[in-house]
Motif scaffolding. Sequence first.
Motif, PDB file in Angstrom:
ATOM      1  N   ASP A  32       9.835   7.922  -7.664  1.00 59.23           N
ATOM      2  CA  ASP A  32       8.973   7.381  -8.709  1.00 59.23           C
ATOM      3  C   ASP A  32       8.395   6.030  -8.297  1.00 59.23           C
ATOM      4  O   ASP A  32       7.224   5.728  -8.532  1.00 59.23           O
ATOM      5  N   THR A  35       5.681   6.566  -5.698  1.00 55.53           N
ATOM      6  CA  THR A  35       4.468   7.103  -6.321  1.00 55.53           C
ATOM      7  C   THR A  35       3.685   6.005  -7.024  1.00 55.53           C
ATOM      8  O   THR A  35       2.454   5.921  -6.921  1.00 55.53           O
ATOM      9  N   ALA A  36       4.421   5.148  -7.755  1.00 55.33           N
ATOM     10  CA  ALA A  36       3.767   4.042  -8.449  1.00 55.33           C
ATOM     11  C   ALA A  36       3.111   3.079  -7.470  1.00 55.33           C
ATOM     12  O   ALA A  36       1.993   2.599  -7.698  1.00 55.33           O
ATOM     13  N   ALA A  39      -0.071   4.656  -6.076  1.00 57.25           N
ATOM     14  CA  ALA A  39      -1.138   4.581  -7.069  1.00 57.25           C
ATOM     15  C   ALA A  39      -1.689   3.163  -7.165  1.00 57.25           C
ATOM     16  O   ALA A  39      -2.900   2.952  -7.284  1.00 57.25           O
ATOM     17  N   PHE A  40      -0.796   2.176  -7.069  1.00 60.58           N
ATOM     18  CA  PHE A  40      -1.218   0.777  -7.142  1.00 60.58           C
ATOM     19  C   PHE A  40      -2.138   0.421  -5.971  1.00 60.58           C
ATOM     20  O   PHE A  40      -3.208  -0.179  -6.148  1.00 60.58           O
TER      21      PHE A  40
END
Length: 307
Positions: A32, A35-36, A39-40
């Motif tokens: 997680d 993934t964050a 995306a950032f």
Amino acid sequence: MSKNKHPVIIVRKRKKHGHGHHGGSWKIAYADFMTAMMAFFLVMWLITSTTPQQRQSIAEYFQVPLKVALSQGNQSSLSESVIPGGGSDIVQKEGEVNRSTPRDNADIKRLKRARDRLTNMIQTDPRLNNFQSNLRMQLTENGLLIQIIDSQDRPMFKLGSKELEGYLKGIFEALVPVINQLPNRISLTGHTDSIPYVHGDTGYSNWELSADRANASRRALIAAGLGSNKFLRVIGTADSMVLDNEAPDSPINRRISILVLSQNKEKSLISDDSLIENITGHGNIEQIKNELKITPQTNEGVAALEN
């Protein structure tokens, strides 16, 4: 009497506990987190590598992707402005701000008046009254479209020829005074049906016929008094733009289209040729040849090609 004694079986269940960092739950949390972070960094990359207009389009796509798809546009408002309302009002959230200039409004009103005048002339002018079924007018975003359409019993040209019938010349004579009063230029297009010539596209074809009919119409309009500077383009499209898709060989597809261009459409057509104009107007033609790898052909080269 003796009693049967059964052995007593004791079942002990042990609960298994996680073994600290050897468990698997941390992997989910780590996934997680990655993934964050991805995306950032993707967002940061988009911010630094796109224009404000592109960022607005991306944001609107994720807000209402279906709306963008249905409108077949690049953003939901179909506006070039990054402001939600599409204009200079930054608090506008719904709808489009009217960004048309007084000049644009005057152009639209002028074309509408011309359309209304021609509509009345079709009812009263004997040169047009007998051809109501052959004349179509439509005010579009590109300008005022006037279409003169063939019919089976009343063709506008001789069969397979660029020679105009007499009544087509009469129609042109009726249209010219109205078009001359407008400052707008026109685009003249010739159309044919799908019936091919004997030799197909390898010889004289519907492409040549449509272009010849368009130029014949241009000459007839000039003879009727239309200024030669009114023409922006004269083209032939053969049967590539039929009115009746179910019957491409129908006479209705044979027509001459006169588009009285709106000022915005005229500017758009002129800007389409800006690249060619820039190249032809370039001072250093030798540099262009080097970039395009064009070398001048010598007489020896020509002789070699001929041999």
